[in-house]
Design an enzyme around this catalytic site. Sequence first.
Site, mmCIF file in Angstrom:
data_model
loop_
_atom_site.group_PDB
_atom_site.id
_atom_site.type_symbol
_atom_site.label_atom_id
_atom_site.label_comp_id
_atom_site.label_asym_id
_atom_site.label_seq_id
_atom_site.Cartn_x
_atom_site.Cartn_y
_atom_site.Cartn_z
ATOM 1 N N GLY A 1 0.809 -1.216 0.000
ATOM 2 C CA GLY A 1 0.000 0.000 0.000
ATOM 3 C C GLY A 1 0.836 1.256 0.000
ATOM 4 O O GLY A 1 0.430 2.300 -0.489
ATOM 5 N N GLY B 1 -2.905 -0.139 2.933
ATOM 6 C CA GLY B 1 -2.962 0.414 4.276
ATOM 7 C C GLY B 1 -3.061 1.931 4.367
ATOM 8 O O GLY B 1 -3.915 2.451 5.090
ATOM 9 N N ASP C 1 0.674 -9.220 3.351
ATOM 10 C CA ASP C 1 1.954 -9.918 3.272
ATOM 11 C C ASP C 1 1.772 -11.404 3.539
ATOM 12 O O ASP C 1 2.297 -12.260 2.813
ATOM 13 C CB ASP C 1 2.944 -9.326 4.268
ATOM 14 C CG ASP C 1 3.241 -7.869 4.003
ATOM 15 O OD1 ASP C 1 3.309 -7.490 2.818
ATOM 16 O OD2 ASP C 1 3.393 -7.105 4.966
ATOM 17 N N LYS D 1 6.163 -9.343 6.578
ATOM 18 C CA LYS D 1 6.824 -9.576 5.289
ATOM 19 C C LYS D 1 7.909 -10.634 5.427
ATOM 20 O O LYS D 1 7.993 -11.578 4.630
ATOM 21 C CB LYS D 1 7.429 -8.280 4.747
ATOM 22 C CG LYS D 1 6.441 -7.239 4.273
ATOM 23 C CD LYS D 1 7.153 -6.004 3.780
ATOM 24 C CE LYS D 1 6.169 -4.975 3.228
ATOM 25 N NZ LYS D 1 5.214 -4.500 4.263
#
Length: 259
Positions: free
Chosen positions: A13, A43, A165, A221
């Site tokens: 994002g 986000g 993620d 992530k």
Amino acid sequence: MNRSDILVAKIGGSTLGAHDTTLDDIVALQRRGVQPVVVHGGGPLISEWLKLLNVPTRFERGLRVTDARTLDVVVAVLAGLVNKRLVAALTAGGGRAVGLSGVDGGLFKARVLDGKLGYVGEVAEVDTRLLLDLMEDGLVPVVAPIAVEWRGEAPTKQLLNINADAAAGAVAVALAARRLVFLTDVPGIRGEDGETVTALSSARAGALTEAGVIKGGMIPKVEACLEASAAGCRSVIADGRKTGALLEAIEDRTGTVVG
């Protein structure tokens, strides 16, 4: 379809709308015979809309705490605005794409991750049939990280917010993808000295997380990369704002290889 040609690209994002070349790279790779699947976040745009609607927001370990009001905004932004803008951009660039979420076709089976986080889920299973069918038809699936909660063997009507993620990692593992690339707004993972590392082992990732060097949104992530790497997927975290970043990442010429 040869699954060794599958590439899962997670677009963060933080880079959406930053005029990067990621979508051009995806179209170019598709023309080369690579089978891309895009999983996206959103986000910052979610936070903008929550602020406009005076809905407070907070995070725990990089995950957005999601109550009922927040969930409505999350679904509208991710499955609506962000998803359709990406599909439109890919189409305008000469690609063929279709937008969907983890709800569609029962793509994601999810369960509540932690009651303290509210309507936040984790992917328990990915039904890859829809993705494979779309790729067989020459389409790039663009997936918004929303899912339906499953209890036991049955789905409910409850929607869940899935960390993008983690969703990308789950998709890569389920598809036995050759590569998983996270495109974000940093050059890669930084070490203790602040310099970007070209390779990150599981042990060092744990140490950097424990030391607080890897923190916030980078934690999911790295965790997703490690899970995908353990399943045989080459996982890279790279700067999506850099021209040609995706093309360079699949050749290990930029970013951090994790696992």
